[in-house]
Design an enzyme around this catalytic site. Sequence first.
Site: not given
Length: 306
Positions: A89-91, A214
Site C-alpha cells: 500500500e502507498h501511504l 529496526d
Amino acid sequence: MEQLLRAELRTATLRAFGSPAAGCISEGRAYDTDAGPVFVKVNRRPQARQMFEGEMASLEALRSTGVVRAPRPIALIDVPGGGAAFVMEHLKMRSLSSQASVLGEQMADLHLHNQRLGEKRKEVASTVGRPAEPQHVTKFGFHTGTCCGFIPQVNEWQDDWATFFTRHRLQAQLDLIEKDYGDREAQELWSRLQLKIPQLFGGLEIVPALLHGDLWSGNVAEDDTGPVIYDPASFYGHAEFELAIARMFGGFPRSFFTAYHRKIPKAPGFDQRLLLYQLFNYLNHWNHFGSSYRGPSLGTMRKLLK
C-alpha cells in the site's frame, strides 16, 4: 519491470508518480494502478525474496495487533534475472514530528500487546466452556526468518531472552565480523563480555513483546491520520531492545520517549542494557557499511565491561 508489474497486479493502469526512492538496501517507486496507489520496493540481491518475505510477515504481524499503523502488503514478485519486488500500500507520508508522542504511546501498546493477550487468555481459560485465546506467544523468536538490512536473522524460538539475544543477534554479528575482518580485539572483548551478559538481566521478568525490530528514525513517519511505521524486521523479544536504535542515528523527539515511558517505566539496569542493545546496532552497521563502525562497536563493548 513495468510489464511484469502490470501482469502480476492485473492492472491496465500503471503510472509512476513522485521521485524514485533509493534507500541503503533497496530502490522504491510509487505507481497509480486500477486498485489505487502502490509502493514497489525492488532489490536485485540473490536473497531479496527472503528479505521481503520476512518484511511481509513482519508487516502482517504488526498490523494484526490493531495498535500501530503500517503499510498493507500486497504482493511479492520474483524479478527475471534475479532479485524480487515487494508491492505494498502507498501511504502519503512525511517526517515524524507532531505525532511523535502518539507513536510513543502506540509503541508501548504494541510492546504490551502480547502480555495483555496472556492476561486475557488466563481470564478466558478460567471461564467454563470458553476456549483459551490461541495468539499469546510464550517464547522469544518469530515464525519465520527476517533480515535487518540485508543480513539474515535466525529467529528460532527460545525460552530464555538472554540466550536468544546473545546467540542469534550478537554472536551472529560477531561471526560475520570475524569472517570478514578477523578483528582480534573484537573477539577478545566479546569473549569477556558474553560472560557478563546474564548479570544484566538478573532479577528481570521479560515477557516476549512483538517488536518492529529496526525502529530508527528512517523507518517511521506520519500522515494526516497519525504515525506510520514501516520496513520492519519483527520478532518477539525484550521491549527495551526497540528503544536502542530509536536513540541512535538522529533519534526520535523527546516526546516519543516521554509518552512511551508513561506506559512502560524504565526497569532497574535499563541504561546498561540499552548500551548492550546499541552494541547490536553498531555491529550490524559495521557489517553493512564497513570499518567506520568499528570504533563505536569496540567502545560500547569497553563501556559494558567497566
